[in-house]
Design a protein around this motif. Structure first.
Motif, PDB file in Angstrom:
ATOM      1  N   ALA A  11      38.485  26.351  15.855  1.00  0.00           N
ATOM      2  CA  ALA A  11      37.748  25.297  16.557  1.00  0.00           C
ATOM      3  C   ALA A  11      37.106  25.835  17.827  1.00  0.00           C
ATOM      4  O   ALA A  11      35.999  25.448  18.189  1.00  0.00           O
ATOM      5  CB  ALA A  11      38.675  24.136  16.886  1.00  0.00           C
ATOM      6  N   ALA A  12      37.790  26.737  18.505  1.00  0.00           N
ATOM      7  CA  ALA A  12      37.242  27.321  19.726  1.00  0.00           C
ATOM      8  C   ALA A  12      36.073  28.246  19.415  1.00  0.00           C
ATOM      9  O   ALA A  12      35.169  28.405  20.232  1.00  0.00           O
ATOM     10  CB  ALA A  12      38.329  28.077  20.480  1.00  0.00           C
ATOM     11  N   GLY A  13      36.076  28.854  18.245  1.00  0.00           N
ATOM     12  CA  GLY A  13      35.005  29.764  17.864  1.00  0.00           C
ATOM     13  C   GLY A  13      33.736  29.058  17.418  1.00  0.00           C
ATOM     14  O   GLY A  13      32.687  29.680  17.325  1.00  0.00           O
ATOM     15  N   GLU A  14      33.813  27.775  17.149  1.00  0.00           N
ATOM     16  CA  GLU A  14      32.627  27.037  16.730  1.00  0.00           C
ATOM     17  C   GLU A  14      31.669  26.898  17.901  1.00  0.00           C
ATOM     18  O   GLU A  14      32.046  26.994  19.055  1.00  0.00           O
ATOM     19  CB  GLU A  14      33.018  25.647  16.214  1.00  0.00           C
ATOM     20  N   GLY A  15      30.423  26.634  17.589  1.00  0.00           N
ATOM     21  CA  GLY A  15      29.417  26.474  18.627  1.00  0.00           C
ATOM     22  C   GLY A  15      29.667  25.239  19.472  1.00  0.00           C
ATOM     23  O   GLY A  15      30.364  24.307  19.070  1.00  0.00           O
ATOM     24  N   ARG A  16      29.109  25.260  20.663  1.00  0.00           N
ATOM     25  CA  ARG A  16      29.257  24.117  21.563  1.00  0.00           C
ATOM     26  C   ARG A  16      28.338  22.997  21.089  1.00  0.00           C
ATOM     27  O   ARG A  16      27.242  23.231  20.618  1.00  0.00           O
ATOM     28  CB  ARG A  16      28.879  24.510  22.976  1.00  0.00           C
ATOM     29  N   SER A  17      28.798  21.789  21.248  1.00  0.00           N
ATOM     30  CA  SER A  17      27.963  20.651  20.904  1.00  0.00           C
ATOM     31  C   SER A  17      27.662  19.858  22.177  1.00  0.00           C
ATOM     32  O   SER A  17      28.315  20.022  23.204  1.00  0.00           O
ATOM     33  CB  SER A  17      28.659  19.768  19.876  1.00  0.00           C
ATOM     34  N   SER A  18      26.683  19.001  22.078  1.00  0.00           N
ATOM     35  CA  SER A  18      26.269  18.237  23.249  1.00  0.00           C
ATOM     36  C   SER A  18      27.234  17.081  23.492  1.00  0.00           C
ATOM     37  O   SER A  18      28.100  16.775  22.664  1.00  0.00           O
ATOM     38  CB  SER A  18      24.859  17.692  23.033  1.00  0.00           C
ATOM     39  N   LEU A  19      27.061  16.433  24.608  1.00  0.00           N
ATOM     40  CA  LEU A  19      27.886  15.282  24.943  1.00  0.00           C
ATOM     41  C   LEU A  19      27.688  14.170  23.920  1.00  0.00           C
ATOM     42  O   LEU A  19      28.646  13.532  23.480  1.00  0.00           O
ATOM     43  CB  LEU A  19      27.540  14.784  26.348  1.00  0.00           C
ATOM     44  N   PHE A  20      26.434  13.947  23.535  1.00  0.00           N
ATOM     45  CA  PHE A  20      26.158  12.901  22.550  1.00  0.00           C
ATOM     46  C   PHE A  20      26.724  13.260  21.184  1.00  0.00           C
ATOM     47  O   PHE A  20      27.206  12.391  20.459  1.00  0.00           O
ATOM     48  CB  PHE A  20      24.652  12.643  22.460  1.00  0.00           C
ATOM     49  N   GLU A  22      29.430  15.104  20.690  1.00  0.00           N
ATOM     50  CA  GLU A  22      30.874  14.884  20.812  1.00  0.00           C
ATOM     51  C   GLU A  22      31.206  13.398  20.724  1.00  0.00           C
ATOM     52  O   GLU A  22      32.166  13.002  20.067  1.00  0.00           O
ATOM     53  CB  GLU A  22      31.380  15.437  22.141  1.00  0.00           C
ATOM     54  N   PHE A  23      30.420  12.567  21.392  1.00  0.00           N
ATOM     55  CA  PHE A  23      30.680  11.128  21.381  1.00  0.00           C
ATOM     56  C   PHE A  23      30.470  10.550  19.987  1.00  0.00           C
ATOM     57  O   PHE A  23      31.268   9.729  19.519  1.00  0.00           O
ATOM     58  CB  PHE A  23      29.772  10.421  22.390  1.00  0.00           C
ATOM     59  N   PHE A  24      29.420  10.980  19.299  1.00  0.00           N
ATOM     60  CA  PHE A  24      29.170  10.492  17.946  1.00  0.00           C
ATOM     61  C   PHE A  24      30.288  10.941  17.003  1.00  0.00           C
ATOM     62  O   PHE A  24      30.744  10.171  16.154  1.00  0.00           O
ATOM     63  CB  PHE A  24      27.813  10.987  17.448  1.00  0.00           C
ATOM     64  N   GLY A  25      30.756  12.174  17.162  1.00  0.00           N
ATOM     65  CA  GLY A  25      31.884  12.639  16.361  1.00  0.00           C
ATOM     66  C   GLY A  25      33.144  11.837  16.633  1.00  0.00           C
ATOM     67  O   GLY A  25      33.907  11.524  15.722  1.00  0.00           O
ATOM     68  N   PHE A  26      33.361  11.480  17.905  1.00  0.00           N
ATOM     69  CA  PHE A  26      34.497  10.638  18.260  1.00  0.00           C
ATOM     70  C   PHE A  26      34.393   9.274  17.583  1.00  0.00           C
ATOM     71  O   PHE A  26      35.375   8.754  17.048  1.00  0.00           O
ATOM     72  CB  PHE A  26      34.549  10.466  19.779  1.00  0.00           C
ATOM     73  N   LEU A  27      33.180   8.693  17.590  1.00  0.00           N
ATOM     74  CA  LEU A  27      32.997   7.393  16.945  1.00  0.00           C
ATOM     75  C   LEU A  27      33.263   7.471  15.453  1.00  0.00           C
ATOM     76  O   LEU A  27      33.886   6.573  14.881  1.00  0.00           O
ATOM     77  CB  LEU A  27      31.572   6.874  17.186  1.00  0.00           C
ATOM     78  N   MET A  28      32.812   8.537  14.816  1.00  0.00           N
ATOM     79  CA  MET A  28      33.008   8.665  13.373  1.00  0.00           C
ATOM     80  C   MET A  28      34.476   8.908  13.026  1.00  0.00           C
ATOM     81  O   MET A  28      34.987   8.339  12.069  1.00  0.00           O
ATOM     82  CB  MET A  28      32.141   9.791  12.828  1.00  0.00           C
ATOM     83  N   ASP A  29      35.148   9.756  13.800  1.00  0.00           N
ATOM     84  CA  ASP A  29      36.538  10.095  13.489  1.00  0.00           C
ATOM     85  C   ASP A  29      37.487   8.944  13.755  1.00  0.00           C
ATOM     86  O   ASP A  29      38.422   8.709  12.996  1.00  0.00           O
ATOM     87  CB  ASP A  29      36.987  11.307  14.296  1.00  0.00           C
ATOM     88  N   ASN A  30      37.274   8.223  14.834  1.00  0.00           N
ATOM     89  CA  ASN A  30      38.221   7.185  15.250  1.00  0.00           C
ATOM     90  C   ASN A  30      37.789   5.772  14.886  1.00  0.00           C
ATOM     91  O   ASN A  30      38.481   4.817  15.213  1.00  0.00           O
ATOM     92  CB  ASN A  30      38.448   7.275  16.758  1.00  0.00           C
ATOM     93  N   LYS A  31      36.638   5.629  14.255  1.00  0.00           N
ATOM     94  CA  LYS A  31      36.122   4.316  13.821  1.00  0.00           C
ATOM     95  C   LYS A  31      36.051   3.330  14.993  1.00  0.00           C
ATOM     96  O   LYS A  31      36.443   2.183  14.890  1.00  0.00           O
ATOM     97  CB  LYS A  31      36.985   3.723  12.708  1.00  0.00           C
ATOM     98  N   LYS A  32      35.528   3.801  16.102  1.00  0.00           N
ATOM     99  CA  LYS A  32      35.381   2.970  17.298  1.00  0.00           C
ATOM    100  C   LYS A  32      33.915   2.559  17.447  1.00  0.00           C
ATOM    101  O   LYS A  32      33.274   2.770  18.466  1.00  0.00           O
ATOM    102  CB  LYS A  32      35.832   3.724  18.548  1.00  0.00           C
TER     103      LYS A  32
END
Length: 64
Positions: A11-20, A22-32
């Protein structure tokens, strides 16, 4: 324990993602999904504040 360390390194070796991203990934993973309208309203309000303090202020005030 070794599996946890290896997945962390992957996970640390993956490329950096933007704030948006990260937030979109959070919404998809946690169904918020209920957080999305709140974020959009904050963005709209921030846009109005920025535009209202600049040269577009007379055009913004006519909307209200």
């Amino acid at each position: 324990m070794a599996r946890v360390d290896r997945s962390f390194e992957e996970a640390a070796g993956e490329g950096r993602s933007s704030l948006f991203g990260e937030f979109f990934g959070f919404l998809m993973d946690n169904k918020k999904w209920w957080l999305l309208p709140i974020l959009l309203m904050f963005l709209a309000l921030g846009t109005l504040v920025v535009l209202g303090s600049g040269g577009a202020a007379p055009f913004i005030y006519t909307l209200f």
